[in-house]
Design a protein around this motif. Structure first.
Motif, PDB file in Angstrom:
ATOM      1  N   ARG A  70       3.548  33.659 -12.761  1.00  0.00           N
ATOM      2  CA  ARG A  70       3.802  32.808 -13.931  1.00  0.00           C
ATOM      3  C   ARG A  70       2.512  32.434 -14.656  1.00  0.00           C
ATOM      4  NH1 ARG A  70       8.491  28.757 -11.470  1.00  0.00           N
ATOM      5  NH2 ARG A  70       9.901  30.432 -10.825  1.00  0.00           N
ATOM      6  N   LEU A  71       1.375  32.868 -14.140  1.00  0.00           N
ATOM      7  CA  LEU A  71       0.105  32.684 -14.832  1.00  0.00           C
ATOM      8  C   LEU A  71      -0.202  33.915 -15.672  1.00  0.00           C
ATOM      9  CD1 LEU A  71      -2.425  31.158 -12.279  1.00  0.00           C
ATOM     10  CD2 LEU A  71      -1.240  29.999 -14.130  1.00  0.00           C
ATOM     11  N   GLY A  72      -1.045  33.744 -16.657  1.00  0.00           N
ATOM     12  CA  GLY A  72      -1.537  34.880 -17.418  1.00  0.00           C
ATOM     13  C   GLY A  72      -2.871  35.348 -16.866  1.00  0.00           C
ATOM     14  N   ARG A  73      -3.276  36.509 -17.317  1.00  0.00           N
ATOM     15  CA  ARG A  73      -4.549  37.066 -16.855  1.00  0.00           C
ATOM     16  C   ARG A  73      -5.709  36.118 -17.132  1.00  0.00           C
ATOM     17  NH1 ARG A  73      -4.765  41.422 -19.890  1.00  0.00           N
ATOM     18  NH2 ARG A  73      -3.797  42.784 -18.332  1.00  0.00           N
ATOM     19  N   ALA A  74      -5.781  35.593 -18.346  1.00  0.00           N
ATOM     20  CA  ALA A  74      -6.922  34.770 -18.723  1.00  0.00           C
ATOM     21  C   ALA A  74      -7.035  33.534 -17.847  1.00  0.00           C
ATOM     22  CB  ALA A  74      -6.820  34.369 -20.195  1.00  0.00           C
ATOM     23  N   GLU A  75      -5.902  32.925 -17.513  1.00  0.00           N
ATOM     24  CA  GLU A  75      -5.925  31.728 -16.671  1.00  0.00           C
ATOM     25  C   GLU A  75      -6.427  32.049 -15.269  1.00  0.00           C
ATOM     26  OE1 GLU A  75      -2.241  29.010 -18.102  1.00  0.00           O
ATOM     27  OE2 GLU A  75      -1.749  31.076 -17.585  1.00  0.00           O
ATOM     28  N   MET A  76      -5.968  33.164 -14.707  1.00  0.00           N
ATOM     29  CA  MET A  76      -6.406  33.523 -13.359  1.00  0.00           C
ATOM     30  C   MET A  76      -7.880  33.925 -13.343  1.00  0.00           C
ATOM     31  SD  MET A  76      -5.557  33.580 -10.224  1.00  0.00           S
ATOM     32  CE  MET A  76      -3.762  33.623 -10.090  1.00  0.00           C
ATOM     33  N   VAL A  77      -8.306  34.615 -14.379  1.00  0.00           N
ATOM     34  CA  VAL A  77      -9.709  35.034 -14.439  1.00  0.00           C
ATOM     35  C   VAL A  77     -10.625  33.818 -14.525  1.00  0.00           C
ATOM     36  CG1 VAL A  77     -11.426  36.200 -15.880  1.00  0.00           C
ATOM     37  CG2 VAL A  77      -9.250  37.327 -15.365  1.00  0.00           C
ATOM     38  N   GLU A  78     -10.265  32.832 -15.326  1.00  0.00           N
ATOM     39  CA  GLU A  78     -11.104  31.637 -15.435  1.00  0.00           C
ATOM     40  C   GLU A  78     -11.132  30.856 -14.135  1.00  0.00           C
ATOM     41  OE1 GLU A  78     -13.335  30.888 -17.763  1.00  0.00           O
ATOM     42  OE2 GLU A  78     -12.743  32.897 -18.376  1.00  0.00           O
ATOM     43  N   ALA A  79     -10.006  30.809 -13.428  1.00  0.00           N
ATOM     44  CA  ALA A  79      -9.992  30.164 -12.111  1.00  0.00           C
ATOM     45  C   ALA A  79     -10.907  30.920 -11.148  1.00  0.00           C
ATOM     46  CB  ALA A  79      -8.567  30.118 -11.564  1.00  0.00           C
ATOM     47  N   ALA A  80     -10.858  32.232 -11.195  1.00  0.00           N
ATOM     48  CA  ALA A  80     -11.726  33.045 -10.339  1.00  0.00           C
ATOM     49  C   ALA A  80     -13.193  32.829 -10.674  1.00  0.00           C
ATOM     50  CB  ALA A  80     -11.360  34.520 -10.483  1.00  0.00           C
ATOM     51  N   ARG A  81     -13.487  32.702 -11.951  1.00  0.00           N
ATOM     52  CA  ARG A  81     -14.876  32.488 -12.371  1.00  0.00           C
ATOM     53  C   ARG A  81     -15.427  31.178 -11.794  1.00  0.00           C
ATOM     54  NH1 ARG A  81     -16.831  35.084 -16.452  1.00  0.00           N
ATOM     55  NH2 ARG A  81     -14.804  35.258 -17.481  1.00  0.00           N
ATOM     56  N   ARG A  82     -14.624  30.123 -11.840  1.00  0.00           N
ATOM     57  CA  ARG A  82     -15.075  28.839 -11.303  1.00  0.00           C
ATOM     58  C   ARG A  82     -15.278  28.910  -9.792  1.00  0.00           C
ATOM     59  NH1 ARG A  82     -11.309  27.159 -15.287  1.00  0.00           N
ATOM     60  NH2 ARG A  82      -9.624  27.025 -13.748  1.00  0.00           N
ATOM     61  N   ILE A  83     -14.385  29.596  -9.107  1.00  0.00           N
ATOM     62  CA  ILE A  83     -14.492  29.723  -7.652  1.00  0.00           C
ATOM     63  C   ILE A  83     -15.723  30.540  -7.271  1.00  0.00           C
ATOM     64  CG2 ILE A  83     -13.402  30.804  -5.642  1.00  0.00           C
ATOM     65  CD1 ILE A  83     -10.692  29.913  -6.895  1.00  0.00           C
ATOM     66  N   ALA A  84     -15.941  31.665  -7.948  1.00  0.00           N
ATOM     67  CA  ALA A  84     -17.092  32.516  -7.628  1.00  0.00           C
ATOM     68  C   ALA A  84     -18.403  31.804  -7.889  1.00  0.00           C
ATOM     69  CB  ALA A  84     -17.018  33.816  -8.437  1.00  0.00           C
ATOM     70  N   ALA A  85     -18.427  30.927  -8.894  1.00  0.00           N
ATOM     71  CA  ALA A  85     -19.648  30.193  -9.211  1.00  0.00           C
ATOM     72  C   ALA A  85     -19.917  29.061  -8.234  1.00  0.00           C
ATOM     73  CB  ALA A  85     -19.571  29.642 -10.634  1.00  0.00           C
ATOM     74  N   ALA A  86     -18.889  28.647  -7.492  1.00  0.00           N
ATOM     75  CA  ALA A  86     -19.018  27.487  -6.613  1.00  0.00           C
ATOM     76  C   ALA A  86     -19.541  27.830  -5.230  1.00  0.00           C
ATOM     77  CB  ALA A  86     -17.666  26.785  -6.484  1.00  0.00           C
ATOM     78  N   VAL A  87     -19.541  29.111  -4.875  1.00  0.00           N
ATOM     79  CA  VAL A  87     -19.935  29.513  -3.519  1.00  0.00           C
ATOM     80  C   VAL A  87     -20.907  30.685  -3.585  1.00  0.00           C
ATOM     81  CG1 VAL A  87     -17.780  28.721  -2.470  1.00  0.00           C
ATOM     82  CG2 VAL A  87     -17.939  31.074  -3.325  1.00  0.00           C
ATOM     83  N   GLU A  88     -21.584  30.902  -2.481  1.00  0.00           N
ATOM     84  CA  GLU A  88     -22.504  32.039  -2.385  1.00  0.00           C
ATOM     85  C   GLU A  88     -21.943  33.090  -1.428  1.00  0.00           C
ATOM     86  OE1 GLU A  88     -26.163  30.173  -1.292  1.00  0.00           O
ATOM     87  OE2 GLU A  88     -26.547  29.450  -3.335  1.00  0.00           O
ATOM     88  N   LEU A  89     -20.641  33.212  -1.432  1.00  0.00           N
ATOM     89  CA  LEU A  89     -19.923  34.122  -0.548  1.00  0.00           C
ATOM     90  C   LEU A  89     -19.165  35.163  -1.368  1.00  0.00           C
ATOM     91  CD1 LEU A  89     -18.303  31.532   1.911  1.00  0.00           C
ATOM     92  CD2 LEU A  89     -20.338  32.932   2.325  1.00  0.00           C
ATOM     93  N   PRO A  90     -18.794  36.278  -0.744  1.00  0.00           N
ATOM     94  CA  PRO A  90     -17.903  37.211  -1.432  1.00  0.00           C
ATOM     95  C   PRO A  90     -16.571  36.530  -1.747  1.00  0.00           C
ATOM     96  CG  PRO A  90     -18.849  38.206   0.549  1.00  0.00           C
ATOM     97  CD  PRO A  90     -19.176  36.752   0.608  1.00  0.00           C
TER      98      PRO A  90
END
Length: 285
Positions: A70-90
């Motif tokens: 029920r999410l769109g691509r842009a919403e999931m990508v932005e969530a992923a961007r915030r998560i990737a920026a918050a950690v130094e892990l894969p």
């Protein structure tokens, strides 16, 4: 927080993280407590996780949506961007069905997720929550598009985890599901997938048979009342995640504390919570 990763070209850091994610499965059993936002990712990392996987259900809830594509691509990508920026892990992202039915849709999603800092992606073969599934050849073409898009984006090392929902949604006669999963595993491996995710399957005997026969390392989704990590690992499972489990626990804790405060007016449910300073320090790197 670590600095946001480049959205235009793949960085050496991103490729290193992708290789690290690959090695974690190749060298042992990877346990992934799933995150749903930057805060949960940082907390999970602080608990000792070697990598971060997202849960589409948890991400959806955090954005006020229901689960099930029920999410769109842009919403999931932005969530992923915030998560990737918050950690130094894969970080490996649950991209549901790829946000569109065709190979080109999947390719667009993969390119965007690489740009957001993801080094792995889950792609499911359900056309919608509950099914039906994409025919094997169509899903193989979608996975091939993901592989090619990753290479074109400068990250051929992207880990593509192919999820099949045969057992989760009870697709087809019960006696034929094992063979259907194996047939899909063979086609998905040929298309370039790196792993096989089979949510809904926790029978240890069946899992052991599947792990022995699958051309791809098998990922299982653990849950309350099911086999423990050690049991799944003994059956041959190489990657273990929990889906929405941690998000459910977090929202349950919030519900219980709020109900206690609004009812009895006491705060016992907050006993043992992580301290303000401990949490705040996670975001001051």
């Amino acid at each position: 927080m670590s600095a946001p990763l480049s959205t235009g070209t793949t960085t050496p850091e991103l490729r290193e993280r992708a290789l690290r994610l690959r090695a974690l499965v190749a060298d042992g059993v990877l346990v992934l407590p799933n995150a749903w936002d930057a805060g949960s990712a940082a907390v999970i990392a602080s608990a000792g996780a070697a990598a971060i996987a997202t849960t589409s259900g948890g991400v959806s809830w955090s954005l006020g949506r229901g689960d099930g594509q029920r999410l769109g691509r842009a919403e999931m990508v932005e969530a992923a961007r915030r998560i990737a920026a918050a950690v130094e892990l894969p970080v490996t992202v649950d991209a549901e069905g790829g946000y569109g039915p065709g190979p080109a849709d999947v390719a667009d999603t993969v390119r965007a997720l690489v740009g957001a800092g993801a080094v792995g992606v889950n792609l499911e073969d359900s056309t919608a929550a509950g099914g039906p599934l994409f025919p094997v050849a169509e899903q193989a073409a979608r996975l091939r598009a993901a592989r090619e898009a990753a290479a074109g984006a400068g990250l051929p090392e992207l880990v593509v985890n192919a999820r099949t929902d045969v057992f989760l949604f009870g697709i087809g006669p019960g006696g034929g599901r094992f063979d259907e999963v194996l047939a899909r595993a063979a086609a998905y491996a040929e298309a370039g997938a790196d792993g096989l995710f089979v949510p809904g399957l926790l029978d240890l005997d069946v899992l052991a048979r599947l792990c022995a026969a699958s051309p791809l390392p098998v990922n299982a989704m653990a849950g309350p009342g099911g086999p423990a990590v050690a049991e799944l690992a003994a059956a041959g499972v190489r990657r273990i995640s929990v889906g929405t489990g941690l998000a459910q626990a977090a929202y349950t804790a919030a519900h219980r504390a709020a109900a206690e405060l609004l009812g009895a007016g006491t705060l016992a449910e907050l006993d043992g919570a992580l301290g303000y300073g401990e949490l705040d320090a996670l975001y001051r790197r």
